[in-house]
Scaffold this motif. Structure first.
Motif, PDB file in Angstrom:
ATOM      1  N   LEU A 157     -15.768   5.946   0.082  1.00  0.00           N
ATOM      2  CA  LEU A 157     -14.355   6.344  -0.504  1.00  0.00           C
ATOM      3  C   LEU A 157     -13.157   5.811   0.408  1.00  0.00           C
ATOM      4  O   LEU A 157     -12.907   6.294   1.496  1.00  0.00           O
ATOM      5  N   GLY A 185       1.801   4.281   3.756  1.00  0.00           N
ATOM      6  CA  GLY A 185       3.001   3.524   3.239  1.00  0.00           C
ATOM      7  C   GLY A 185       4.238   4.272   2.559  1.00  0.00           C
ATOM      8  O   GLY A 185       5.239   3.580   2.615  1.00  0.00           O
ATOM      9  N   ASN A 209      -9.119  15.677  11.266  1.00  0.00           N
ATOM     10  CA  ASN A 209      -9.013  14.883  10.059  1.00  0.00           C
ATOM     11  C   ASN A 209      -7.691  13.919  10.235  1.00  0.00           C
ATOM     12  O   ASN A 209      -6.574  14.300  10.607  1.00  0.00           O
ATOM     13  N   SER A 265      -9.622  15.880   0.869  1.00  0.00           N
ATOM     14  CA  SER A 265     -10.056  17.308   0.804  1.00  0.00           C
ATOM     15  C   SER A 265      -8.733  18.081   1.070  1.00  0.00           C
ATOM     16  O   SER A 265      -9.018  19.351   1.518  1.00  0.00           O
ATOM     17  N   GLY A 310       0.868  -1.347  -0.054  1.00  0.00           N
ATOM     18  CA  GLY A 310       0.015   0.064   0.188  1.00  0.00           C
ATOM     19  C   GLY A 310       0.792   1.202  -0.003  1.00  0.00           C
ATOM     20  O   GLY A 310       1.655   1.480   0.699  1.00  0.00           O
ATOM     21  N   GLY A 341      -2.427   7.149  -2.331  1.00  0.00           N
ATOM     22  CA  GLY A 341      -3.538   6.639  -1.695  1.00  0.00           C
ATOM     23  C   GLY A 341      -4.724   7.868  -1.289  1.00  0.00           C
ATOM     24  O   GLY A 341      -4.824   8.390  -2.169  1.00  0.00           O
ATOM     25  N   ARG A 374      -7.746 -12.554   5.031  1.00  0.00           N
ATOM     26  CA  ARG A 374      -7.428 -13.405   3.973  1.00  0.00           C
ATOM     27  C   ARG A 374      -6.282 -14.282   4.264  1.00  0.00           C
ATOM     28  O   ARG A 374      -5.883 -15.514   3.676  1.00  0.00           O
TER      29      ARG A 374
HETATM   30  C1  LIG Z   1     -12.326  11.454  -0.047  1.00  0.00           C
HETATM   31  C2  LIG Z   1     -11.456  11.493   1.192  1.00  0.00           C
HETATM   32  C3  LIG Z   1     -11.488  12.832   1.654  1.00  0.00           C
HETATM   33  C4  LIG Z   1     -10.507  12.900   3.025  1.00  0.00           C
HETATM   34  N1  LIG Z   1     -10.504  14.146   3.156  1.00  0.00           N
HETATM   35  C5  LIG Z   1      -9.379  14.186   4.449  1.00  0.00           C
HETATM   36  C6  LIG Z   1      -8.830  15.534   4.764  1.00  0.00           C
HETATM   37  O1  LIG Z   1      -9.327  16.556   3.967  1.00  0.00           O
HETATM   38  N2  LIG Z   1      -7.885  15.792   5.654  1.00  0.00           N
HETATM   39  C7  LIG Z   1      -7.444  14.362   6.186  1.00  0.00           C
HETATM   40  O2  LIG Z   1      -6.705  14.535   7.123  1.00  0.00           O
HETATM   41  N3  LIG Z   1      -7.868  13.357   6.104  1.00  0.00           N
HETATM   42  C8  LIG Z   1      -8.908  13.257   4.975  1.00  0.00           C
HETATM   43  N4  LIG Z   1      -9.323  11.947   4.727  1.00  0.00           N
HETATM   44  C9  LIG Z   1      -8.746  10.855   5.355  1.00  0.00           C
HETATM   45  C10 LIG Z   1      -7.120  10.534   4.995  1.00  0.00           C
HETATM   46  O3  LIG Z   1      -6.655  10.748   3.690  1.00  0.00           O
HETATM   47  C11 LIG Z   1      -6.755   9.053   5.479  1.00  0.00           C
HETATM   48  O4  LIG Z   1      -7.093   8.927   6.902  1.00  0.00           O
HETATM   49  C12 LIG Z   1      -5.331   8.686   5.218  1.00  0.00           C
HETATM   50  O5  LIG Z   1      -5.037   8.929   3.652  1.00  0.00           O
HETATM   51  C13 LIG Z   1      -5.037   7.310   5.479  1.00  0.00           C
HETATM   52  O6  LIG Z   1      -3.824   6.854   5.332  1.00  0.00           O
HETATM   53  P1  LIG Z   1      -3.467   5.299   4.940  1.00  0.00           P
HETATM   54  O7  LIG Z   1      -2.039   5.277   4.478  1.00  0.00           O
HETATM   55  O8  LIG Z   1      -3.969   4.631   6.195  1.00  0.00           O
HETATM   56  O9  LIG Z   1      -4.391   4.702   3.891  1.00  0.00           O
HETATM   57  P2  LIG Z   1      -4.314   5.082   2.196  1.00  0.00           P
HETATM   58  O10 LIG Z   1      -3.971   6.485   2.159  1.00  0.00           O
HETATM   59  O11 LIG Z   1      -6.025   4.762   1.986  1.00  0.00           O
HETATM   60  O12 LIG Z   1      -3.420   4.069   1.716  1.00  0.00           O
HETATM   61  C14 LIG Z   1      -3.888   2.613   1.502  1.00  0.00           C
HETATM   62  C15 LIG Z   1      -3.272   2.241   0.461  1.00  0.00           C
HETATM   63  O13 LIG Z   1      -3.362   0.828   0.107  1.00  0.00           O
HETATM   64  C16 LIG Z   1      -3.715   0.348  -0.988  1.00  0.00           C
HETATM   65  N5  LIG Z   1      -3.999  -1.013  -1.067  1.00  0.00           N
HETATM   66  C17 LIG Z   1      -5.346  -1.266  -0.664  1.00  0.00           C
HETATM   67  N6  LIG Z   1      -5.524  -2.600  -0.617  1.00  0.00           N
HETATM   68  C18 LIG Z   1      -4.564  -3.351  -1.236  1.00  0.00           C
HETATM   69  C19 LIG Z   1      -3.972  -4.429  -1.825  1.00  0.00           C
HETATM   70  N7  LIG Z   1      -4.681  -5.369  -1.399  1.00  0.00           N
HETATM   71  N8  LIG Z   1      -2.887  -4.515  -2.092  1.00  0.00           N
HETATM   72  C20 LIG Z   1      -2.075  -3.625  -2.579  1.00  0.00           C
HETATM   73  N9  LIG Z   1      -2.443  -2.113  -2.217  1.00  0.00           N
HETATM   74  C21 LIG Z   1      -3.370  -1.996  -1.626  1.00  0.00           C
HETATM   75  C22 LIG Z   1      -4.563   1.325  -1.520  1.00  0.00           C
HETATM   76  O14 LIG Z   1      -4.968   1.273  -3.088  1.00  0.00           O
HETATM   77  C23 LIG Z   1      -4.300   2.698  -1.066  1.00  0.00           C
HETATM   78  O15 LIG Z   1      -3.214   3.504  -1.976  1.00  0.00           O
HETATM   79  C24 LIG Z   1     -10.039  11.540   3.413  1.00  0.00           C
HETATM   80  C25 LIG Z   1     -10.151  10.560   2.928  1.00  0.00           C
HETATM   81  C26 LIG Z   1     -10.868  10.229   1.641  1.00  0.00           C
HETATM   82  C27 LIG Z   1     -11.102   8.815   1.218  1.00  0.00           C
END
Ligand SMILES: Cc1cc2nc3c(=O)[nH]c(=O)nc-3n(C[C@H](O)[C@H](O)[C@H](O)COP(=O)(O)OP(=O)(O)OC[C@H]3O[C@@H](n4cnc5c(N)ncnc54)[C@H](O)[C@@H]3O)c2cc1C
Length: 434
Positions: free
Chosen positions: A77, A12, A413, A90, A7, A84, A219
């Motif tokens: 979403l 990541g 956020n 936003s 990810g 990611g 899984r």
């Molecule tokens: C529409 C939206 C608006 C938001 N607005 C805000 C905001 O304004 N401010 C804020 O602070 N937070 C906001 N957030 C939340 C914030 O973006 C997330 O909390 C943060 O990005 C989470 O980071 P993460 O690394 O946990 O997951 P993510 O950034 O979601 O990254 C996970 C990655 O893992 C990949 N992945 C998933 N499954 C697999 C697999 N099986 N194999 C390989 N890769 C995989 C995905 O494709 C993705 O790229 C928003 C989120 C969304 C969706």
């Protein structure tokens, strides 16, 4: 040491970069497309986060979640591809409450925040949309929000962390991870992709986000309690504003907010090109909800099938009551002269029900229990299955460092707090030699 990071989202990218900095061999596997310096889609670098969400391949389409026990599942979403969710979000970039972090044992939260390479800046006056301007005038606690941008362009974790070291790590975009591979002792030794390819490693870090990390680990056969439990989001209520005059060009989606602890008010100046230009939203979100009771479960043992997501928001009467207070404040604000002049009608659903039906707390509470919204801030769905610094219980060389590992949902956020967590965990792994 050979590391495999699953990810390439907000967390990541942090993990991959810091491991590269420490001299490790790193492979970063991502389900969605690459995001490279010369070819960032204009929709991602630009102001309109709805346009970013519409960019092909950049969300996990078809993923659904049920918000409250009474509501039906609806699309949820999550970003997809390098960067990611931070590439489509936003852009609100808040660090969160030091006291909360201390209560989690994060005495180093300040230094974790200082290490985060994604910058923030506030919108300049002529970028601020009409509804946000009215909001800033009417609500004394409102302010321009820090946004994860530089020079008016979105900065993703891919840009800030990966781009400077692209020649020092292996990236594998467009590759869906099915499961983690273990040796006989239960230690992680690599991953299996959905197409059957096996990738070996000395250690695996799962950073697939709060929905997909537990799905991958379920899984992988992790039946330990805590995997996919405790899922949380900020419960929210959306008041849709029908404007008297349609907004002009669709610029920044959000640029201001008000912290009315425990709720946050966030005006959304437009709803993107697929919605009418005379619609805006005032979002009310409860930023200190009760502990998460949501779940992520497998619908099938097949990586192409989305998991079943129950957010289980607003099951707690205190949460309903606090969000109800926030909705009352928002409605009062919308009754102020500036908003009265600009807004024709306030809707509480997409069936045309108006806010006039919310006559009293009982009606607001009932609406919230049926129509409570989320804030796309999925968190904490692995917290119960992890030991300190994201180590997965009973499995050597298997680590988690993303929003799923947050001990509870932060009071802001979640993007910057997730990167802070990743900075915190990876520093400890590097210092302790994992
Ligand atoms: C529409 C939206 C608006 C938001 N607005 C805000 C905001 O304004 N401010 C804020 O602070 N937070 C906001 N957030 C939340 C914030 O973006 C997330 O909390 C943060 O990005 C989470 O980071 P993460 O690394 O946990 O997951 P993510 O950034 O979601 O990254 C996970 C990655 O893992 C990949 N992945 C998933 N499954 C697999 C697999 N099986 N194999 C390989 N890769 C995989 C995905 O494709 C993705 O790229 C928003 C989120 C969304 C969706």
């Amino acid at each position: 040491m050979k590391w495999l990071v699953v990810g390439a989202g907000s967390a990541g990218c942090v993990v991959a970069r810091r491991l590269v900095d420490a001299g490790h061999e790193v492979t970063l596997v991502e389900a969605g497309p690459a995001l490279r310096p010369q070819s960032v889609p204009a929709a991602i670098s630009g102001d309109d986060s709805f346009a970013a969400l519409d960019e092909p391949g950049r969300t996990h389409r078809g993923l659904m979640a049920r918000r409250t026990r009474r509501s039906n599942p609806a699309p949820y979403l999550r970003g997809r591809g390098e960067g990611g969710s931070g590439a489509v979000n936003s852009m609100v970039g808040l660090r969160g409450d030091r006291r909360l972090y201390e209560s989690w044992g994060w005495s180093d939260a300040d230094s974790c925040f200082e290490r985060v390479l994604v910058p923030t800046e506030r919108a300049i006056p002529n970028e601020v949309g009409r509804i946000t301007r009215l909001f800033l005038d009417a609500e004394p606690r409102a302010e321009l929000a820090p946004l994860t941008r530089r020079g008016g362009q979105r900065v993703t974790a891919a840009e800030a962390y990966l781009w400077p070291v692209l020649n020092r790590l292996t990236t594998v975009p467009d590759a869906l991870v099915d499961r983690v591979d273990f040796d006989q002792s239960g230690a992680a030794v690599g991953v299996l992709l959905a197409d059957g390819t096996r990738l070996d490693a000395d250690a695996v870090v799962v950073c697939a986000g709060a929905i997909h990390t537990p799905a991958i680990l379920l899984r992988s056969g992790l039946a330990e309690s805590g995997v996919g439990d405790g899922l949380c989001d900020h419960p929210a209520a959306a008041l849709t504003l029908q404007l008297k005059d349609p907004a002009g060009a669709r610029g920044l989606t959000t640029s201001g907010l008000a912290d009315l602890d425990p709720v946050q008010l966030l005006p959304v100046d437009h709803l993107g090109a697929s919605n009418s230009p005379d619609l805006a939203v005032l979002l009310v979100a409860l930023m200190r909800p009760s502990p998460g009771s949501g779940t992520v479960r497998l619908a099938a043992d097949d990586p192409s099938v989305h998991p079943v997501v129950e957010l289980d928001l607003l099951g707690d009467d205190t949460d309903v009551s606090r969000l109800c207070d926030g909705v009352e404040s928002a409605l009062e604000l919308l009754g102020s002269p500036g908003f009265e002049r600009a807004v024709d009608e306030v809707y509480i659903d997409d069936a045309g029900t108006t806010a006039h039906t919310l006559d009293g707390r009982a009606a607001i509470s009932e609406w919230l229990r049926w129509r409570g919204a989320d804030y796309v801030h999925a968190s904490s769905s692995m917290a119960g299955a992890l030991e300190a610094h994201g180590r997965v219980r009973a499995h050597e060389h298997l680590l988690v460092a993303d929003a799923s590992a947050l001990p509870a949902i932060p009071n802001v956020n979640t993007n910057l707090p997730t990167m802070m967590l990743a900075e915190r965990f990876v520093r400890q792994w590097v210092e302790s030699d994992a």
